[in-house]
Design an enzyme around this catalytic site. Structure first.
Site, PDB file in Angstrom:
ATOM      1  N   LYS A  16       0.826  -1.219   0.000  1.00 32.20           N
ATOM      2  CA  LYS A  16       0.000   0.000   0.000  1.00 32.20           C
ATOM      3  C   LYS A  16       0.856   1.264   0.000  1.00 32.20           C
ATOM      4  CE  LYS A  16      -3.826  -2.379   2.204  1.00 32.20           C
ATOM      5  NZ  LYS A  16      -3.223  -3.684   1.877  1.00 32.20           N
ATOM      6  N   ARG A  43     -13.468   1.534   0.511  1.00 34.47           N
ATOM      7  CA  ARG A  43     -13.342   2.336   1.727  1.00 34.47           C
ATOM      8  C   ARG A  43     -12.353   3.470   1.491  1.00 34.47           C
ATOM      9  NH1 ARG A  43     -11.690  -2.652   5.478  1.00 34.47           N
ATOM     10  NH2 ARG A  43     -10.242  -2.812   3.735  1.00 34.47           N
TER      11      ARG A  43
END
Length: 634
Positions: free
Chosen positions: A411, A548
């Site tokens: 990420k 999200r």
């Protein structure tokens, strides 16, 4: 009445039951005489036969005590107890036959048999009537729980019969999905369809619904329980009788899902080898030792036989758990295990640990890694993941440790959220120190998603399956790279062995896995079917809830895509540019200022800006609104 019943002792209650049987003897004899003689019965019949009656009563008392009839609770009076009453009646019948002598002395020829039947009937009837009266007394003096039983099968019927004798629980009706049973009466209770559930709960004033369907799988039971709970009543479930006696498992556990079956590629654990050369005989510090990755690192490093293994962890329970486990695993290994309860953000404590235990290798796994949690708490994420990493790495540099390995995340590549931005900044800190360090080797290991780690998709999917679903996806096309905990830790160990300084190590993980396919596989591997348009009767639904905040549709392992080979054919080093020392200093200054002032929005803006600054310089592709928000850019 309730007070009197409770006041009676157990011997007194037994004496009353015994007296009841004894009194039934003359009553049975008299009723038999009335049946046989009718209006011709002598008014003095009882007085004329008092000796025989007294002998029968005495015999009844002695036999009743011998058979244990007074000790049998009335609520437990069933077939075996009635059998004892039948034995008592039979013996009294034989005795009366002997006393009767010739017909007409006391009763006619058939009199003793009629007496025995009368006595048995009255004995059982009196107990049932007395039980009914006592139950009403108890129920009248205590709050009553009105119960609805969901499931009119064998288990439900047994439950209804058992609850009839309970002092404070009263079954009211059945509900069952089987249309054949609707309208029938089972165990004295009417069976209703599920569509009437809400009306029944209201009309019958139901306090509790008991699920008596042990053969129904866990997801279906969970779905029914949730629907009932929405009606604001208590929900309970019971196992079947065969489960209670051990013929079946009480809870149908999910079949184990092996991580290696979900990778979509060959598992590399055995191919990676041990990578122990850089740890044997050394003093090793592992931060975040109680986490899912940190704890596995501790186990693997322990197998490498270090001289000292220092466990640094913020959570007391997690630290206690991993220390206890490692001490049991260590056995006779010549390795000192040192638990340290603390945080990497405490510069004084970090320096003390490095000096006291003469740390030679640091494996830095302490981080806040859950995307939604860090997104909701950006100041904590920046403080721990960025400033904490800078504190630990700077102290390691000053002390002169041999190797410092940062555990990072995919990420961190082109981050779109706070967690990815903080991990990228941690990578940039380590890369900057690698350039200026004369002695300490600084390197980074970049993970994909680790199967089975805390908060990862497999445990979350299994929890959702146990609750009856749905299994949630953020996007139908979302993909992720996956690796096992064994692969992740072996990658760290190899990085600590082969690093020369400044590398970002990644594992050859093949193609990314589509999460929708993974969800379907977990459901099917757990023994259930997916409920969708093609299979509306399936067990578990897959629901799409939307991406999200801070979440990417597809993750990457490298910014540039340039991967250089290393000494291990499955481990590669990503070639990436970083920030200059001056830019990194400005970034850290901006983040410290945002944390000091408690400005979460500014911390997010600065973290996103500086984590993508090297991309902007190289590719001129930085997100302009983010750049405009970041004070650190000015």
């Amino acid at each position: 009445m309730l007070g009197f019943v409770k006041w009676l002792s157990r011997p007194q209650k037994q004496a009353i039951i015994l007296a009841l049987d004894v009194v039934l003897v003359p009553m049975s004899m008299l009723s038999t005489a009335v049946l046989q003689y009718g209006s011709g019965l002598s008014p003095t019949w009882l007085l004329d036969n008092w000796l025989a009656i007294a002998l029968m009563m005495a015999s009844c008392a002695a036999l009743s005590v011998a058979l244990g009839l007074p000790r049998i609770q009335m609520k437990s009076y069933e077939m075996s107890a009635m059998g004892r009453s039948a034995i008592l009646a039979a013996v009294l019948t034989v005795l009366l036959s002997l006393l009767n002598g010739r017909p007409g002395t006391i009763l006619l020829t058939t009199g003793p048999v009629i007496f025995g039947l009368n006595f048995l009937f009255l004995s059982a009837a009196c107990r049932l009537v007395l039980l009914h009266v006592l139950m009403r007394v108890y129920r009248g003096g205590q709050p009553m729980t009105r119960v609805l039983i969901y499931g009119a099968g064998t288990t439900g019927m047994q439950l209804a019969l058992a609850l009839r004798t309970h002092a404070t629980i009263r079954p009211q009706a059945f509900v069952d999905d089987n249309a054949v049973l609707h309208g029938l009466t089972v165990a004295g209770l009417r069976v209703h369809p599920p569509q009437k559930l809400a009306a029944l709960i209201a009309d019958l004033e139901i306090d509790r619904v008991i699920l008596a369907m042990p053969s129904l799988n866990s997801p279906r039971q969970a779905q029914i329980a949730r629907r009932i709970a929405d009606l604001e009543v208590e929900v309970q479930s019971v196992p079947s009788f065969s489960q209670l006696i051990g013929e079946e498992e009480i809870v149908a556990q999910l079949a184990p899902v092996l991580p290696t079956t979900l990778l979509g590629r060959t598992h590399l654990g055995d191919q990676l080898g041990s990578g122990c050369e850089g740890y044997r005989g050394r003093s090793v510090l592992i931060t975040g030792a109680g986490g899912s990755i940190g704890s596995e690192l501790c186990r693997q490093v322990l197998n490498c036989r270090p001289a000292r293994l220092v466990l640094m962890e913020l959570s007391e329970f997690a630290l206690y758990s991993i220390e206890s486990e490692l001490r049991a695993l260590a056995g006779k290994l010549d390795c000192t295990i040192v638990p340290v309860l603390g945080t990497i953000t405490d510069r004084r404590q970090v320096r003390h640990v490095l000096e006291l235990h003469q740390i030679e290798v640091v494996l830095h796994a302490a981080a806040y890694k859950h995307v939604p949690m860090v997104e909701a708490n950006p100041l904590a994420g920046v403080t721990n993941n960025v400033l904490g990493t800078n504190t630990l790495a700077r102290e390691a540099l000053d002390f002169g440790v041999e190797r410092f390995i940062l555990v990072s995340s995919d990420k961190a590549v082109r981050p779109v959220g706070v967690m990815g931005a903080t991990k990228r900044l941690a990578e940039l800190i380590v890369a900057d120190l690698a350039r200026e360090s004369p002695r300490t080797v600084f390197a980074t290991v970049r993970f994909g998603n680790v199967l089975g780690s805390s908060g990862s998709v497999i445990p979350r999917f299994r929890e959702q399956i146990l609750r009856g679903g749905p299994v949630t996806l953020t996007h139908p096309e979302i993909t992720r790279y996956f690796m096992t905990a064994q692969e992740a830790t072996r990658l760290v160990l190899w990085a600590g062995t082969i690093a020369k300084g400044g590398e970002i190590f990644v594992l050859d993980m093949g193609r990314p896995v589509r999460i929708a396919d993974l969800a379907r596989q977990v459901i099917e591997t757990s023994g259930y079917s997916v409920r969708d348009r093609s299979n509306p009767e399936g067990d578990i639904e897959i629901a799409v809830i939307g991406l999200r905040p801070g979440e990417k549709l597809h993750e990457e392992l490298s910014i540039t895509g340039e991967l250089q080979p290393t000494r291990h054919d499955k481990v590669f080093a990503s070639v990436e540019a970083g920030l200059s020392g001056f830019e990194l200093a400005r970034a850290l200054h901006a983040l410290r200022k945002a944390v000091a002032t408690g400005d979460g929005d500014q911390a997010v803006a600065d973290a996103l800006y500086w984590s993508r600054r090297d991309l902007a310089v190289r590719e001129a592709d930085i997100n302009q609104p983010v750049a405009e928000r970041g004070r650190g850019a000015t």
